[in-house]
Design an enzyme around this catalytic site. Sequence first.
Site, mmCIF file in Angstrom:
data_model
loop_
_atom_site.group_PDB
_atom_site.id
_atom_site.type_symbol
_atom_site.label_atom_id
_atom_site.label_comp_id
_atom_site.label_asym_id
_atom_site.label_seq_id
_atom_site.Cartn_x
_atom_site.Cartn_y
_atom_site.Cartn_z
ATOM 1 N N GLU A 111 0.978 -4.880 11.079
ATOM 2 C CA GLU A 111 0.550 -3.476 10.945
ATOM 3 C C GLU A 111 1.385 -2.680 11.936
ATOM 4 O OE1 GLU A 111 -1.961 -1.887 9.047
ATOM 5 O OE2 GLU A 111 -3.802 -3.058 9.242
ATOM 6 N N HIS B 279 2.623 -3.658 6.743
ATOM 7 C CA HIS B 279 1.657 -2.585 6.500
ATOM 8 C C HIS B 279 1.677 -1.599 7.679
ATOM 9 C CE1 HIS B 279 -0.702 -4.428 3.112
ATOM 10 N NE2 HIS B 279 -0.019 -5.485 3.539
ATOM 11 N N HIS C 33 0.843 -1.199 0.000
ATOM 12 C CA HIS C 33 0.000 0.000 0.000
ATOM 13 C C HIS C 33 0.872 1.239 0.000
ATOM 14 C CE1 HIS C 33 -3.364 -2.692 1.721
ATOM 15 N NE2 HIS C 33 -3.581 -2.470 0.446
ATOM 16 N N GLU D 254 1.587 3.837 3.076
ATOM 17 C CA GLU D 254 2.108 3.317 4.334
ATOM 18 C C GLU D 254 3.637 3.396 4.320
ATOM 19 O OE1 GLU D 254 0.090 -0.503 4.353
ATOM 20 O OE2 GLU D 254 -1.853 0.483 4.254
HETATM 21 O O1 DDK Z 1 -5.259 -4.711 3.577
HETATM 22 C C1 DDK Z 1 -5.739 -4.243 4.613
HETATM 23 O O2 DDK Z 1 -6.817 -3.668 4.612
HETATM 24 C C2 DDK Z 1 -4.984 -4.379 5.905
HETATM 25 C C3 DDK Z 1 -3.638 -3.763 5.832
HETATM 26 SE SE1 DDK Z 1 -3.632 -1.860 5.530
HETATM 27 C C4 DDK Z 1 -4.716 -5.818 6.267
HETATM 28 C C5 DDK Z 1 -5.925 -6.658 6.358
HETATM 29 C C6 DDK Z 1 -5.611 -8.019 6.970
HETATM 30 C C7 DDK Z 1 -4.667 -8.844 6.182
HETATM 31 C C8 DDK Z 1 -5.274 -9.235 4.887
HETATM 32 N N1 DDK Z 1 -4.463 -10.134 4.189
HETATM 33 ZN ZN ZN Z 2 -1.742 -1.802 4.044
#
Ligand code: DDK
Ligand code: ZN
Length: 432
Positions: A384, A310, A182, A185
């Site tokens: 995250e 992320h 992304h 980020e």
């Molecule tokens: O993709 C997303 O919305 C977040 C990271 Se910003 C992670 C969501 C959980 C892990 C999905 N593989």
């Molecule tokens: Zn992300």
Amino acid sequence: MATFWMLFFIFYFELLLKTGHCTETSGQVLSITPNTQEQVEVLRNVSTQYQTGLWKPASPHNIKELTQVHLYVPANSSETVRNLLQRHGITHEVMLSNADEIIEMQMRNESGDPRSGSTFYQRYHNLEDIYEWINRTAHENPTTVKAILIGSSYQKRPLYALKLSLNNKPNKKAMWIDCGIHAREWISPAFCLIFVQYSLSFYKLNSDITQILDNMDIYVLPVMNPDGYKYTWTKDRMWRKNRSPTNGTSCIGVDLNRNFDANWCTKGASPDPCSEIYCGAFPESEPESQAVANFLRSNKDIIQIYLTIHSYSQMLLIPYSCTMDEADNHSELYEMVKQAAENIRRYYRNVYTYGAGAKTIYLAPGGSDDWAHNLGIKYSFTFELQDRGRYGFLLPPSYIQGASNEALIALKTIALKVIEKTQPAAGSPQDV
Ligand code: DDK
Ligand code: ZN
């Protein structure tokens, strides 16, 4: 002396005008918690129909009662949005009052003010500088680092993964880490750079990283979404997706973390090209996700650990995010992220939540971690990183080191555990 005071007051009055509440001069980030279903609907409308940027959750569909919403409101929509919130009795807090100023500052420090004292790794870097760093790192470490071209982006930028192979032990297993799926980020690519630098500098000095690198090679893809990353440095700091167009709409970009073949485009992703969580035309429709998927497929027998980085919200996630079902090795994975979170708390006094993605954040099908898990890379994780919303995507450069240290200790905890479980002969001192 009188002139001094007069000048002072003129200056101060101007300052008052600038920061006054009637007209905002900077974009702000608001924290808003809807109390009723009606307020949820209002917020969904605000975040789609007005010129705002939804930071959290990633998509308006995921807005729900009694859960914080983080919304970037540019200066020119400030009044309209505030009035609207007020009319519906929705209270808000200003999380960041000077978002634009921070954006400007973070871009400015690029080539580095020689007097600023912060080193290369304590700053954010634009795409060109990251490519240069990849090149330099491979050239300066010819025996231990190789740059591997795994594919290219929609706009034909190369996707280089660095292979760290610190000793010549035969039949080593491997770990994969990707950063920057992304675009906005920024802490994610910054972590990948720090991780490579740390591995090369502390091999043979730090026992954890030595043990890890003695037993596995590590592939690091610093920027999986270079087109999007470039776009955040030049056009829109809040861009999330890649930059590929779709026929019949002017909306651009696919969410690469919804583009993998794991319950693709079911609840939690969107078939709408204008959505922030657009899943793409079909699984692996995007060159970026295809490149990563191809590489993992070709190397699935040696890659034991998949890790994707992320931000923000401080979470250590395990499969599944694409279904409420538990992964076959759920308790094993859960134990690992639990320990990792405990270590972060013990060493850095910071709180990370952990658990299966679908239950910890929201349903998010088509993610790389779930897909890798189903491919057979059983130890699959999404981190995250910092923070929990204070700065959100605009995490100041002074936080890069701290956030990376936390991710590093979580990574070490997990990698050492996997080595201990799967390569017992090479494992902990009591086995020697
Ligand atoms: O993709 C997303 O919305 C977040 C990271 Se910003 C992670 C969501 C959980 C892990 C999905 N593989
Ligand atoms: Zn992300």
